[in-house]
Design an enzyme around this catalytic site. Structure first.
Site, PDB file in Angstrom:
ATOM      1  CB  CYS A  65      -0.942  -0.072   1.304  1.00  0.00           C
ATOM      2  SG  CYS A  65      -2.136   1.373   1.455  1.00  0.00           S
ATOM      3  CB  CYS A 105      -4.467   5.724   6.075  1.00  0.00           C
ATOM      4  SG  CYS A 105      -4.618   3.851   6.148  1.00  0.00           S
ATOM      5  CB  CYS A 108      -2.535  -1.709   7.612  1.00  0.00           C
ATOM      6  SG  CYS A 108      -3.840  -2.297   6.529  1.00  0.00           S
ATOM      7  CD  GLN A 141     -16.712 -10.845  14.170  1.00  0.00           C
ATOM      8  OE1 GLN A 141     -15.759 -10.034  13.762  1.00  0.00           O
ATOM      9  NE2 GLN A 141     -17.017 -11.029  15.784  1.00  0.00           N
ATOM     10  CD  GLU A 167     -26.878  -6.375  21.002  1.00  0.00           C
ATOM     11  OE1 GLU A 167     -26.695  -4.923  21.087  1.00  0.00           O
ATOM     12  OE2 GLU A 167     -25.982  -7.371  20.938  1.00  0.00           O
ATOM     13  CG  ASP A 212     -18.946 -11.358  20.667  1.00  0.00           C
ATOM     14  OD1 ASP A 212     -17.837 -10.894  20.622  1.00  0.00           O
ATOM     15  OD2 ASP A 212     -19.325 -11.609  19.106  1.00  0.00           O
ATOM     16  CB  CYS A 214     -11.944  -7.970  19.149  1.00  0.00           C
ATOM     17  SG  CYS A 214     -13.080  -6.735  19.833  1.00  0.00           S
TER      18      CYS A 214
END
Length: 393
Positions: free
Chosen positions: A68, A74, A77, A227, A276, A319, A346
């Site tokens: 990239c 940016c 990543c 996801q 939820e 989660d 995560c």
């Protein structure tokens, strides 16, 4: 600020390589453990400093040329300069370091399994949130600033999203906005673009789209969480299901979202209690779970539902968002002595914090299965299995 030369010896949980200079820990992004680099100090605190790389003096064997042109600018990543096989190793190191330092697990390597790798480390994201400037050009924000970067191709976005990115450049949204969201159903080929764009080339302004996971179709509204890596999401679901057995007759699915886990849990258990709090996700879930008569769905906060006396289960699947679980949630789990906890996370730091708390409440960590949902970034998903000590005995 001064320049330094330092040999890097480890990795921090936000993806920076770390070393020591004058007794202080130094954090340097876009470098790799084992490298010797020249860097410029940008922040000097009492017990640590941060620096930006100037020159790689001794490069790592695992260093690659990032594809990239805006990598490092940016900020999306953090690992494109690292061979994918070693990205996986570094993420496992982070998980184990957080387990030891925050969680208090002395031998974390005893719990962490080999990571489930992504088959495609590029072009995997099914969702893009682009910034839009005054000329209606799409792109991202420069790392650490609000400065706009025009982008015509993103290497981690699905190719269909990149096609839309080109087509929408210079097109006017039909309402004032700072962002344009593109979502793509990899297994259904359905597209969602928000907000509505002034163009006749493609349809925009969709309120929802559908995606399939392991053959099951899900309705997903524009604002509902889903996801971002479709193929790895299927592996994540399977990792959770691997911890379910025939004795698990009643399962609680907390932070259930649009029902991503609930649908599959309902095929395994006699009863599923799904929880939820996001309204749009609740609406989507009720449609996605319409064919199941063994699911009770609560559109409330998890901590509120778990405090109800009649909410009892053999297993709870957690989660939560990146911030982890509230203390009230963990206390309720321990009070009810739910025999098995399957914790999907995560964020390794909050996972380690919550695992430590559950351990103090009588739970034993069995294992952790990392799943690489986010190649080229420092993020890593984990599925942790815990059992209450009375259930083990």
């Amino acid at each position: 600020m001064s320049e330094i030369e330092v040999t890097l010896t480890g990795i921090a949980h936000l993806g920076e390589a770390i070393g020591k200079i004058n007794g202080k820990v130094v954090f340097i992004p876009y470098s790799i453990p084992g490298e010797t680099v020249k860097a410029k100090i940008t922040k000097d605190e009492r017990d640590y400093c941060k620096a930006e790389i100037i020159e790689v003096i001794e490069p790592s064997f695992f260093r690659e040329n990032p594809p990239c042109r805006v990598f490092g600018i940016c900020g999306g990543c953090s690992f494109q300069h690292i061979a994918y096989s070693y990205q996986i190793k570094l993420k496992e190191m982070v998980v184990m370091e957080q387990l030891k330092r925050i969680g208090g697990f002395e031998n974390p390597e005893d719990f962490v399994k080999l990571t489930i790798k992504a088959k495609s480390p590029y072009n995997y994201r099914n969702r893009a949130d682009f910034s839009i400037n005054k000329q209606n050009l799409l792109g991202f924000k420069m790392r650490g600033t609000h400065k706009f970067i025009h982008v015509e191709y993103c290497h981690i976005m699905h190719e269909e999203i990149n096609k839309m990115l080109l087509m929408l450049q210079g097109k006017s949204p039909r309402r004032k906005t700072h962002n344009v969201t593109i979502r793509y159903g990899v297994n259904t080929e359905q597209m969602l673009i928000q907000p509505e764009i002034d163009t006749k080339e493609i349809e925009t302004g969709q309120r929802f789209y559908t995606e399939k996971l392991l053959g099951k179709e899900f309705i997903i509204s524009a604002s509902s969480f889903f996801q971002v890596n479709t193929f790895q999401a299927e592996k994540l679901i399977q990792a959770v299901l691997d911890y379910i057995n025939e004795d698990d007759t009643t399962i609680i699915d907390a932070y259930a979202g649009v029902g991503t886990f609930t649908v599959f849990l309902a095929e395994r258990a006699k009863k599923v209690i799904a929880i939820e709090e996001a309204r749009t996700a609740c609406r989507d879930a009720r449609m996605n779970l319409n064919n199941f008569d063994n699911v009770t769905y609560y559109c409330k906060k998890t901590e509120e539902v778990l405090l109800m006396d009649d909410i009892i289960g053999d297993v709870i699947v957690l989660d939560p968002p990146r911030t982890g679980c509230m203390k009230e949630v963990l206390d309720a789990i321990a009070k009810k002595k739910i025999k098995k906890v399957i914790y999907v996370s995560c964020e390794p730091s909050t996972l380690a914090r919550d695992l430590k708390y559950l351990k103090e409440k009588g739970y034993e960590l069995i294992e952790i299965q990392p799943v690489d949902m986010f190649p080229q970034t420092y993020h890593i998903e984990n599925v942790a299995l815990l059992r209450h000590k009375f259930a083990i005995s």
